[in-house]
Enzyme design. Structure first.
Site, PDB file in Angstrom:
ATOM      1  N   GLU A  59       0.815  -1.209   0.000  1.00  0.00           N
ATOM      2  CA  GLU A  59       0.000   0.000   0.000  1.00  0.00           C
ATOM      3  C   GLU A  59       0.851   1.262   0.000  1.00  0.00           C
ATOM      4  O   GLU A  59       0.550   2.229  -0.712  1.00  0.00           O
ATOM      5  CB  GLU A  59      -0.937   0.001   1.212  1.00  0.00           C
ATOM      6  CG  GLU A  59      -2.061  -1.014   1.133  1.00  0.00           C
ATOM      7  CD  GLU A  59      -2.930  -1.012   2.379  1.00  0.00           C
ATOM      8  OE1 GLU A  59      -3.946  -1.735   2.389  1.00  0.00           O
ATOM      9  OE2 GLU A  59      -2.612  -0.288   3.343  1.00  0.00           O
ATOM     10  N   GLU A  60       1.927   1.275   0.802  1.00  0.00           N
ATOM     11  CA  GLU A  60       2.708   2.496   0.956  1.00  0.00           C
ATOM     12  C   GLU A  60       3.718   2.719  -0.161  1.00  0.00           C
ATOM     13  O   GLU A  60       4.054   3.870  -0.477  1.00  0.00           O
ATOM     14  CB  GLU A  60       3.430   2.486   2.305  1.00  0.00           C
ATOM     15  CG  GLU A  60       2.487   2.588   3.497  1.00  0.00           C
ATOM     16  CD  GLU A  60       3.214   2.908   4.785  1.00  0.00           C
ATOM     17  OE1 GLU A  60       4.467   2.999   4.770  1.00  0.00           O
ATOM     18  OE2 GLU A  60       2.526   3.076   5.821  1.00  0.00           O
TER      19      GLU A  60
END
Length: 329
Positions: free
Chosen positions: A215-216
């Protein structure tokens, strides 16, 4: 669930969405002069009748189910309930449960749980007035609890810890995956850190680490080991915190930072990461860096996940252990 222990003079209609008790005209067919009672109720209520030689009464009780630990769980439906009526039902039910505790004391039935949906927030006040207190809250309901006997409560407290992860991802060039955050205490400081996040409900630590890194940073990874973990207290909303440092193997290398939370992301030489003043002055981060360095040099063994099933549940979970210290592969 409806409990009906009374047959004579009890008319039930489950189609109605309210609870009411209304006496009608005295029945001429009874020589005792007893009034006939009609009861209408929605789901979640039950009745119990008791008779004497000269009268008949109907006692309305909240319906509950026994839990695995001898307690009582009442799950309210979302149908509207008058707070005054509910308070009366609660008082009668507590008396009934208290009497049940007396004759089944060996079973240890002591606690009462009431799950109040958010639509019935008007029932919280009468419940608290009867001695219930807040145990925990979720987006759609509030759980209230009541300790019946006059002894110290042994009801377990609400969840005490939050679980977080940090992802240590190193490529073949000895570069580590790091990010700068857009929010939080490190916002605008220029500090580079490992991707971090919180484990979601029902999510395994190994899966959470892979998800948060993806996600990051947009990087796909494979979970390898838990290298270390830290416990701290008085953290998020006064809860304790468990933070697991996880080793992950990169499967892709093209970084795509998460726009909403990440200011920047890059592959950074590990020595450059550890040389940051923020890392050198933080005792926990310094230890983590030393562990990660030892692992990269083949001098440290962490804990890898082994799929298991427990004796109390058939659901698969993971036991994290050091494989290198076992005799079997």
């Amino acid at each position: 669930m409806i409990r009906s222990l009374s047959k004579p003079h009890l008319l039930c209609s489950t189609a109605t969405s309210h609870f009411s008790i209304r006496p009608s005209l005295p029945s001429r067919s009874l020589s005792t002069g007893v009034s006939r009672i009609t009861v209408r109720f929605g789901s979640g209520f039950g009745t119990r009748s008791m008779s004497t030689s000269s009268s008949r009464s109907v006692e309305q009780l909240l319906s509950g189910r026994n839990d695995d630990h001898g307690g009582v769980i009442v799950e309210m439906s979302t149908e509207p309930v008058d707070a005054v009526v509910f308070g009366s039902l609660l008082r009668a039910s507590i008396l009934h449960w208290r009497q049940e505790v007396n004759w089944v004391w060996a079973l240890g039935k002591k606690g009462v749980w009431i799950k109040v949906p958010i639509e019935l927030v008007n029932l919280v006040e009468p419940a608290v007035k009867e001695g219930f207190y807040f145990h925990h809250a979720e987006p759609r309901y509030l759980m209230l609890v009541y300790w019946i006997p006059e002894t110290p409560s042994t009801i377990p407290v609400n969840a005490t810890h939050r679980v977080g992860i940090g992802g240590f991802v190193m490529n073949e060039k000895k570069e580590v995956l790091v990010v700068q955050e857009k929010s939080g205490i490190l916002r605008g400081t220029g500090v580079w850190k490992f991707p971090t996040g919180v484990v979601e409900e029902g999510e395994d630590i190994c899966d959470a680490a892979v998800r948060e890194v993806k996600e990051e940073t947009g990087i796909d990874t494979k979970f390898v080991e838990i290298l270390a973990f830290r416990q701290s207290h008085k953290s998020f909303f006064e809860k304790s915190d468990l933070f697991f440092v996880c080793l992950l193997q990169p499967l892709s290398f093209n970084i795509q930072p998460q726009e909403s939370e990440i200011e920047a992301a890059q592959w950074m030489p590990f020595k450059e990461y550890t040389a940051q003043q923020f890392v050198q002055k933080n005792e926990v981060l310094k230890y983590i860096s030393d562990v990660c360095l030892s692992k990269s040099e083949g001098k440290y063994s962490g804990f890898s996940p082994v799929p298991t099933t427990g004796s109390f549940s058939t659901t698969e979970s993971y036991l994290y252990l050091n494989r290198h210290c076992l005799n079997s592969p």
